[in-house]
Design an enzyme around this catalytic site. Structure first.
Site, PDB file in Angstrom:
ATOM      1  CD  GLN A 204      -3.084  -0.417   0.054  1.00 49.14           C
ATOM      2  OE1 GLN A 204      -3.730   0.610   0.205  1.00 49.14           O
ATOM      3  NE2 GLN A 204      -3.174  -1.142  -1.044  1.00 49.14           N
TER       4      GLN A 204
ATOM      5  N   GLY B  56      -5.034   3.114   9.164  1.00 42.39           N
ATOM      6  CA  GLY B  56      -5.047   2.784   7.750  1.00 42.39           C
ATOM      7  C   GLY B  56      -3.736   3.111   7.058  1.00 42.39           C
TER       8      GLY B  56
ATOM      9  CD  GLU C 243      -7.098   7.242   1.505  1.00 45.64           C
ATOM     10  OE1 GLU C 243      -6.670   7.846   0.522  1.00 45.64           O
ATOM     11  OE2 GLU C 243      -8.178   6.614   1.517  1.00 45.64           O
TER      12      GLU C 243
END
Length: 752
Positions: free
Chosen positions: A652, A716, A719
C-alpha cells in the site's frame, strides 16, 4: 454469488497479526478465476454502449439514431427523448458520497452541462453491434459559452455550502497572523498549483444488471460499497432493498472513483427495466475521464519565522475547482493549522465553479494537495534560515493538535523523521543547492512529512464457527485491491487461534452485515474491529464451555491466562494443558456457534485527534543539459499503529509513493479551454509512472502503540503513502538544481 476465501487460503499457516502474509485471493487473481463486474454471464444479455456529448455547455437540438438502429443486432437507442419516466428522478436524491447540490442526472433532458456527458445509450445483442451503432448516432448541438479554466475564475471563488457529511471547514483564525508576519525576521511567500488528475484504475467502470423473474435485480457493479450502490438504485428507481442485490467480489482498483455510483450503473439499470432483459454497460478508457477527478488547486502560503526558523505566523489559502451543480469540497488547508506549533494562523478554503463534472475523492483527498503546498513552503523556509529540513520540522513539532487543542491518540512522527533519515543516510546531505552531482548529473535530496486522519466508522460482522473448527466470517465491505480479504481473514484467525485455511471471509454482497464505503483508510479500523469483536464473542462462549468440561485443564483459568493457537485453547505457554475447539463444541452438543455484532467507535475517541504520520525521503538526479528528472531512491517511514499484514501494508505504501512520484513528475489532465474538453484522455497521452520511472522504495514501519484509535490499534495505510511525496520530490529537485518549481508536474521545461 458470494466470493469467499475458501479457495484462496494457503495451508499450514496460522493467521497471526503482524506476520507478513501473502494475499489469500492471490491465486484466484493470477489464474483469472476472480470475476469482475463485466465478467458475470447472463442469459439473453444486452450490451449497452454510451454515446458521449461533444460540447461543454449548451443543449441537444436533435438526435438521429436511424443509422444505428439499422445495424443488425441493435435493438434500441435510449435518449432523453424516449427514456422511461422514473419515480424519483429529481434533484433530491443523494448517495453516501454525494456533495451538496444537485447530482447529475444522465439522459434527463436536452441540457449539456459538461463535455463528455452521456447523451445516448445504444443497446444491442452483441458488444460489437452496440459499439458500431454508437458510432453512427448523430447528435446536433446548440453550444453556449463555457468556462473550464480555474485561473480565469479564481476571483469568483466562494466558500462552499456546508452540506457534505464529514467536511471539516477551516478552523477560525488564532492569534494575528498578519501582524506576526510583519514582525517576523524571515518571510516565505509562495504560490503553488496542482493540475487535474484522473484515477485511471486498471478495471474500467462496469455494471451488469440481471433481471430476475419477479422483476427484482441482481447487480454486479464496480463499486467501493455495495450497500451504497443498493441505496442509490433503490432511491432513484423507487425499489425496496429486498428487490435489489448488489454483488462486487473483486474490484480492479478504484482509488476513490468507485465511492459514488457512476452513470454506467444508472444507465444499465434504466435499460434493464425498460428492456426487461439483463444489460451490461462498460465504459471505455476515454469515458473514464468523463466523471470525477482530483480537482485543480491553487495555494497561497505565507510563513513567518524568527532567524532560527521558529514559526511565528502561518497563512494558507486554497482555491479548488468544483462543478456548477455540486459543491465538491475537501479538507485541504486544515493540515497546515495542525501540523506545526504556531500561535498565529489563518486558513481559508474556497471553490470556484466550472463547466466540468464534479470532482471526486482521489487517494488521500485534500491532504495530497494541501500537504504538498505546506511541505514545499517548509522546505523554502529551511533554505531561507539555513536550517536542515528535518531539524526545522523537529524545531516546530506539535505535541498537540494545534487546531483543536486535543492531544493525539498517538504520534510517532519524530520517530518517522529519525528512522527515515537514518535509513536514507540524510546526515551525509550537503545543504547547498547544486552541490551534489554524479558527473554531469545533478543530485538532489529532499524530504517531507505526511499526515492523514485515522478514522473508524460503524460496521457489522457475522461469524459462524462449525464443530469441525471451520470459521466463516462476513461483512458487506469491499476489496479494491487493498488486501481486505487477507486482513480480515488474519484478524479472525488470530482472534480464535485458527490456521488461515480454516477461515473463510466473505465480502462484496449487499445481503451481508453492513459496512461503510471502502475509503479513507478506515476499512481495517472499522470492519476489522467488528471482525475482532464478533470472534471474541465466540471465544467467550467457547471458554465458558471449556471451563465447565469434566476434568478441564482450564477449569480455574481466567480469560487472560489462556492463549488460542493451532485450533486449541491452552494455558499460556503450556500446550499439554489445552483443549481443541472442536472437542469443546462437541462436549456441549454444538454443531455451530453463530454471532453477529454491530461495532461503533468508542466515545473516548472524541477527546483525541487520531492521525497516521509519515516522513518521506527522496533522491533525484537531474540531467544538467536536458532537465530530465529521475527519482533514484525513496525511503518512506510510516507510523500507522499496529500493522496487521506488513507485506500488504508495504504494498500500500509503495503504491502511494509511486502515485506521489506520478503527481510530482508525470500526471496532468490537459484541457483545451476553447473546447472545454480533456484532451489527453488515454494511457497513450495521460502520463503515469512506469517501471523505468520507479526505483527501489524502502518502507520503514515505526513501532506505534495506540489503544484509543480502535480495538485493533491499527491505522489505515491506503492514503498516507502518497501524502508528502510530491513535496519531497519537488524539494529534491530544488536541492539538485537551485530552481524552485511550484507548478506541478515538474516537467523538463520547468527545470532548465
Amino acid at each position: 454469488m458470494k466470493t469467499t476465501t475458501s479457495e484462496m487460503n494457503g495451508k499450514g499457516m496460522e493467521g497471526r497479526i503482524g506476520m507478513p502474509t501473502s494475499r489469500v485471493d492471490g491465486r484466484l487473481k493470477v489464474t483469472g478465476q476472480a470475476q469482475y463486474a463485466a465478467e458475470f454471464a447472463a442469459e439473453d444479455l444486452l450490451y449497452g454502449v454510451v454515446v458521449s456529448g461533444a460540447i461543454a455547455h449548451g443543449e441537444i437540438s436533435a438526435i438521429d439514431a436511424a443509422a444505428a438502429l439499422a445495424v443488425d443486432g441493435v435493438l434500441h437507442v435510449m435518449t432523453h427523448e424516449n427514456r422511461p419516466p422514473l419515480p424519483r428522478f429529481d434533484r433530491s436524491y443523494r448517495d453516501d458520497d454525494t456533495p451538496s447540490g444537485s447530482p447529475f442526472r444522465a439522459l434527463y433532458d436536452e441540457k449539456i452541462i459538461y463535455s463528455g456527458q452521456p447523451v445516448a445509450l445504444v443497446l444491442a445483442t452483441s458488444f460489437e453491434a452496440a459499439r458500431h451503432g454508437a458510432a453512427l448516432v448523430k447528435v446536433s448541438y446548440k453550444a453556449t459559452s463555457h468556462q473550464t479554466d480555474l485561473d480565469a475564475v479564481q476571483a469568483d471563488a466562494y466558500h462552499p455550502r456546508q452540506g457534505k457529511d464529514g467536511f471539516q471547514p477551516p478552523p477560525k483564525p488564532r492569534g494575528d497572523a498578519d501582524a506576526a508576519l510583519k514582525k517576523a525576521e524571515i518571510n516565505v511567500l509562495a504560490e503553488y498549483s496542482t493540475p487535474v488528475e484522473h484515477h485511471n484504475p486498471m478495471e474500467m467502470h462496469a455494471s451488469t444488471v440481471m433481471v430476475d423473474a419477479d422483476g427484482s435485480l441482481t447487480i454486479y457493479d464496480k463499486t467501493q460499497g455495495v450497500l451504497n450502490t443498493q441505496q442509490y438504485v433503490t432511491g432513484v428507481f423507487g425499489l425496496k432493498p429486498e428487490q435489489v442485490r448488489v454483488i462486487s467480489p473483486f474490484v480492479g482498483g478504484a482509488f476513490g472513483s468507485g465511492l459514488r455510483p457512476q452513470y454506467q450503473l444508472f444507465l444499465a439499470v434504466l435499460a434493464a427495466q425498460e428492456m426487461k432483459r439483463s444489460v451490461r454497460v462498460v465504459l471505455t478508457r476515454q469515458q473514464m475521464f468523463s466523471f470525477g477527478h482530483r480537482p485543480a488547486s491553487r495555494h497561497q502560503i505565507a510563513l513567518g519565522a524568527d532567524k532560527t526558523g521558529k514559526l511565528l505566523a502561518l497563512k494558507h489559502a486554497a482555491v479548488a475547482e468544483t462543478s456548477r451543480f455540486e459543491d465538491y469540497i475537501e479538507v485541504v488547508v486544515n493540515w497546515s493549522g495542525s501540523a506545526y506549533q504556531c500561535d498565529n494562523v489563518t486558513l481559508d478554503y474556497k471553490v470556484a465553479a466550472l463547466d466540468v463534472y464534479t470532482p471526486l475523492d482521489m487517494r488521500a483527498p485534500g491532504a495530497t494537495l494541501g500537504v504538498y503546498a505546506l511541505e514545499s513552503a517548509m522546505d523554502e523556509l529551511a533554505h531561507a534560515v539555513h536550517v536542515d529540513p528535518v531539524a526545522l520540522r523537529l524545531m516546530n513539532y506539535a505535541e498537540k493538535d494545534q487546531n483543536t487543542g486535543k492531544p493525539f491518540s498517538s504520534k510517532e512522527l519524530k520517530a518517522c523523521y529519525e528512522q527515515g533519515a537514518a535509513k536514507f543516510g540524510w546526515g551525509k546531505r550537503d545543504p547547498a543547492p547544486r552541490s551534489m552531482r554524479r558527473g554531469k548529473t545533478l543530485v538532489g535530496w529532499g524530504m517531507a512529512g505526511g499526515f492523514w486522519d485515522a478514522m473508524q466508522q460503524p460496521a457489522s460482522a457475522k461469524a459462524v464457527l462449525s464443530a469441525d473448527g471451520k470459521l466463516a466470517v462476513s461483512s458487506a465491505t469491499a476489496d479494491i485491491g487493498t488486501g481486505t480479504y487477507t486482513a480480515m481473514t488474519m484478524i479472525a484467525a488470530d482472534t480464535l487461534g485458527l490456521p488461515l485455511e480454516n477461515v473463510v471471509f466473505t465480502l462484496g454482497d449487499s445481503s451481508l452485515p453492513q459496512a461503510p464505503l471502502e475509503g479513507g483508510s478506515w476499512t481495517v479500523s472499522s470492519v476489522g474491529s467488528a471482525v475482532k469483536s464478533v470472534c471474541e464473542n465466540i471465544r467467550k462462549k467457547l471458554f465458558t464451555i471449556a471451563r465447565a468440561m469434566p476434568d478441564s485443564p482450564l477449569a480455574k483459568a481466567g480469560a487472560d491466562e489462556v492463549e488460542w493457537t493451532g485450533g486449541r485453547v491452552q494455558l499460556a505457554g503450556q500446550p499439554d494443558k489445552s483443549l481443541a475447539i472442536s472437542d469443546i463444541m462437541r462436549s456441549d452438543g454444538l454443531h455451530r456457534i453463530e454471532e453477529t455484532v454491530d461495532q461503533s467507535p468508542e466515545k473516548k475517541q472524541k477527546q483525541y485527534t487520531m492521525q497516521t504520520h509519515s516522513a518521506v525521503f527522496v533522491e533525484v538526479e537531474v540531467d544538467e543539459d536536458f532537465g530530465t528528472v529521475a527519482v533514484k531512491r525513496v525511503v518512506s517511514a510510516i507510523a500507522g499503529g499496529r500493522v496487521i499484514n506488513p507485506k500488504a501494508a508495504r504494498s500500500q505504501i509503495v503504491g502511494g509513493v509511486v502515485w506521489g512520484i506520478g503527481m510530482a513528475l508525470h500526471e496532468e489532465t490537459l484541457t483545451d479551454h476553447a473546447l472545454g474538453r480533456f484532451m489527453n484522455h488515454s494511457f497513450a497521452e495521460y502520463h503515469i509512472p512506469v517501471n523505468a520511472d520507479i526505483p527501489d522504495i524502502d518502507v520503514v514501519f515505526v513501532e506505534e502503540h495506540d489503544d484509543i484509535v480502535n480495538p485493533l490499534g491499527a491505522k489505515g495505510m491506503g492514503e498516507i503513502g502518497i501524502v508528502g511525496v510530491a513535496a519531497a520530490v519537488a524539494n529534491a529537485v530544488f536541492h539538485a538544481t537551485g530552481k524552485r518549481v511550484r507548478d506541478l508536474p515538474i516537467t523538463l521545461d520547468k527545470t532548465v
